[in-house]
Design a protein around this motif. Structure first.
Motif, short mmCIF file in Angstrom:
data_model
loop_
_atom_site.label_atom_id
_atom_site.label_comp_id
_atom_site.label_asym_id
_atom_site.label_seq_id
_atom_site.Cartn_x
_atom_site.Cartn_y
_atom_site.Cartn_z
N ALA A 46 0.91 -1.23 0.14
CA ALA A 46 0.05 0.14 -0.22
C ALA A 46 0.78 1.05 0.21
O ALA A 46 2.01 1.62 0.05
CB ALA A 46 -1.04 -0.01 1.26
N LYS A 47 0.22 2.46 -0.33
CA LYS A 47 1.12 4.06 -0.44
C LYS A 47 -0.12 4.72 -0.33
O LYS A 47 -0.55 4.26 -0.52
CB LYS A 47 1.32 3.62 -2.02
CG LYS A 47 2.56 5.13 -1.78
CD LYS A 47 3.24 5.76 -3.56
CE LYS A 47 4.28 7.27 -2.78
NZ LYS A 47 5.39 6.46 -4.26
N ILE A 48 0.24 5.00 1.30
CA ILE A 48 -1.12 6.13 2.26
C ILE A 48 0.14 7.55 2.41
O ILE A 48 0.90 7.56 3.01
CB ILE A 48 -1.93 5.33 3.20
CG1 ILE A 48 -1.97 4.40 3.11
CG2 ILE A 48 -2.10 6.69 4.09
CD1 ILE A 48 -2.53 3.85 1.86
N GLY A 49 -0.36 8.58 1.55
CA GLY A 49 -0.20 9.60 1.50
C GLY A 49 1.47 9.82 0.88
O GLY A 49 2.29 10.75 2.37
N ASP B 252 -5.19 9.68 -2.20
CA ASP B 252 -4.14 9.61 -1.69
C ASP B 252 -3.32 8.21 -1.31
O ASP B 252 -3.25 7.90 -0.11
CB ASP B 252 -2.64 10.70 -0.73
CG ASP B 252 -1.42 11.17 -1.11
OD1 ASP B 252 -1.57 10.15 -1.94
OD2 ASP B 252 -1.10 11.58 -0.44
N GLN B 253 -4.95 7.59 -1.26
CA GLN B 253 -4.22 6.42 -1.18
C GLN B 253 -4.40 4.70 -2.25
O GLN B 253 -5.60 5.10 -2.98
CB GLN B 253 -6.03 6.11 -0.47
CG GLN B 253 -5.96 7.01 1.74
CD GLN B 253 -7.13 6.10 1.63
OE1 GLN B 253 -8.04 5.00 1.94
NE2 GLN B 253 -7.48 6.51 3.12
N TYR B 254 -3.23 4.45 -1.94
CA TYR B 254 -3.19 3.84 -3.00
C TYR B 254 -2.76 2.00 -2.20
O TYR B 254 -2.08 2.14 -1.72
CB TYR B 254 -2.25 4.07 -4.34
CG TYR B 254 -1.90 3.07 -5.44
CD1 TYR B 254 -2.52 2.73 -6.16
CD2 TYR B 254 0.05 1.62 -5.39
CE1 TYR B 254 -1.94 2.37 -7.68
CE2 TYR B 254 -0.05 1.84 -5.90
CZ TYR B 254 -0.43 1.80 -7.26
OH TYR B 254 -0.56 0.35 -8.35
N VAL B 255 -3.31 1.18 -4.04
CA VAL B 255 -3.17 -0.40 -2.74
C VAL B 255 -2.67 -0.98 -4.44
O VAL B 255 -2.92 -0.83 -5.40
CB VAL B 255 -4.40 -1.31 -2.11
CG1 VAL B 255 -4.06 -2.69 -2.11
CG2 VAL B 255 -4.66 -0.82 -0.57
N GLU C 120 -7.11 8.11 -6.54
CA GLU C 120 -7.02 9.52 -6.89
C GLU C 120 -7.49 9.77 -8.23
O GLU C 120 -7.80 8.73 -8.66
CB GLU C 120 -4.76 9.12 -7.26
CG GLU C 120 -4.99 9.81 -5.92
CD GLU C 120 -4.51 11.32 -5.59
OE1 GLU C 120 -4.31 12.58 -5.70
OE2 GLU C 120 -5.07 11.38 -4.37
N PRO C 121 -8.39 10.83 -8.69
CA PRO C 121 -8.64 10.56 -10.36
C PRO C 121 -7.04 9.85 -10.86
O PRO C 121 -6.64 10.03 -11.11
CB PRO C 121 -8.92 12.10 -10.56
CG PRO C 121 -9.13 12.99 -9.58
CD PRO C 121 -8.08 12.38 -8.04
N SER D 230 -13.11 8.18 -10.61
CA SER D 230 -11.84 7.45 -9.11
C SER D 230 -12.01 8.61 -8.18
O SER D 230 -12.14 9.98 -8.55
CB SER D 230 -10.96 7.97 -9.49
OG SER D 230 -9.82 7.15 -8.14
N ALA D 231 -12.26 8.44 -6.84
CA ALA D 231 -12.78 9.70 -5.78
C ALA D 231 -12.73 8.90 -4.65
O ALA D 231 -12.94 7.28 -4.72
CB ALA D 231 -13.63 10.65 -5.94
N PRO D 232 -12.26 9.25 -3.59
CA PRO D 232 -12.91 8.58 -2.59
C PRO D 232 -13.25 7.67 -2.20
O PRO D 232 -13.48 7.14 -1.70
CB PRO D 232 -12.19 9.30 -1.15
CG PRO D 232 -11.34 10.68 -1.78
CD PRO D 232 -11.61 10.74 -3.27
#
Length: 321
Positions: free
Chosen positions: A30-33, A181-184, A205-206, A272-274
């Motif tokens: 994961a990549k968070i912030g 800003d949350q990516y997996v 993210e968009p 794409s959005a939260p």
């Protein structure tokens, strides 16, 4: 093919669920912030040894200049957490900082990494470029973020499906509501069919205004398909409950002379959005793979059947948002 599709098990990736063949091996992070997070199955003793070895290596590293290499160490969130702030390598500039966070929880070691800077030690605030920065020292904010993540992260077995809001990734779970800003990134390889792999991406993210079907209809992609002596098996929109999805299935020549399949499913790509995270599922087959003298290969019909069995199970995890 029955053996693959008869025993599908629900797996959690990001804030989504997808059913994957039971014996699949999972990987991902994961990549968070901006903080990279990975989990690895490990005993507590092995984790302690890893942290001790890392600390010894960092303390033994000497800078090539007059400034320190290692800036901070300690237990930020109890005995089962640890962190380091250092320069990265002896070749990095003296204002460069790397923050590493470690945690052991429920049989998993978490490793967090983020690259940042501090232009106050040594002081370069008079530098014309540095003057343009609103923040001259990002270390406090990034350190706070790493500590917060260490506090919340918990180990997760591959078959555990949480019921509370949060993000799943291989070996871990981060509770919390969906934000930007949350990516997996994750994936699954099949034990008995090692030429078959599923890759998954989830992002808040968009992703832009161009959809999968629009891109695959471009002259550039048609040229690539022709060069691979490939063909489109199927393409179109997919009816997943409450989700906007498109798919594109193709077959073509692989490096080395074999042939294989490339299947893609995109969900919420242009929205794409939260509250509606982007989800991408890809399945690739290597075409021909020989293992211990036996040719391992899915034919086109088997590959499509496996794809349909898996891709149609994609859904938002209840309560995840």
């Amino acid at each position: 093919m029955t053996e693959l599709t008869a025993n599908l098990k629900t797996r959690c990736v990001g804030r989504y669920l997808v059913d994957i063949p039971e014996d699949a091996l999972e990987y991902g992070y994961a990549k968070i912030g901006g903080v990279d997070i990975e989990a690895k199955a490990m005993t507590e003793d092995a984790w302690l040894q890893e942290v001790a070895q890392r600390e010894a290596a960092l303390k033994a590293t000497k800078s090539r200049d007059a400034y320190p290499f290692l800036y901070a160490t300690g237990n930020p969130r109890g005995e089962k957490t640890y962190y380091f702030i250092h320069r990265g390598t002896i070749y990095e500039a003296p204002n460069r900082r790397y923050i590493e966070g470690y945690k052991w929880d429920r049989g998993y070691r978490f490793l967090l990494k983020v690259k940042t800077y501090d232009y106050t030690r040594p002081d370069r605030s008079s530098d014309p470029i540095v003057k343009q920065f609103d923040v001259k020292n990002e270390v406090p904010a990034k350190t706070s973020l790493v500590f917060d993540l260490l506090d919340k992260l918990r180990g997760r077995a591959k078959d555990e499906v949480p019921t509370e809001p949060g993000i799943c990734f291989a070996g871990g779970f981060l509770p919390g509501k969906a934000t930007d800003d949350q990516y997996v990134s994750g994936g699954f390889t099949l034990t008995n069919y090692p030429d078959v792999a599923f890759d998954v991406s989830v992002d808040t993210e968009p992703q832009g205004n161009t959809s999968l079907l629009q891109r695959t209809d471009s002259p550039e992609l048609r040229a690539m398909l022709k060069a691979a002596d490939g063909s489109v098996i199927r393409k179109g929109t997919v009816g997943l409950p409450g989700l906007k999805a498109e798919e594109w299935l193709s077959e073509g020549r692989r490096p080395g002379g074999g042939r294989g399949d490339s299947f893609s499913l995109m969900v919420n790509e242009t929205t794409s959005a939260p509250s509606s995270p982007y989800f991408a599922l890809d399945m690739n087959t290597g075409g021909q793979l020989e293992i211990q003298g036996k040719l391992v290969k899915l034919d086109k019909g088997e590959a499509v059947a496996l794809w349909d069995s898996v891709s149609r199970t994609v859904r938002i995890r209840p309560g995840s948002l």
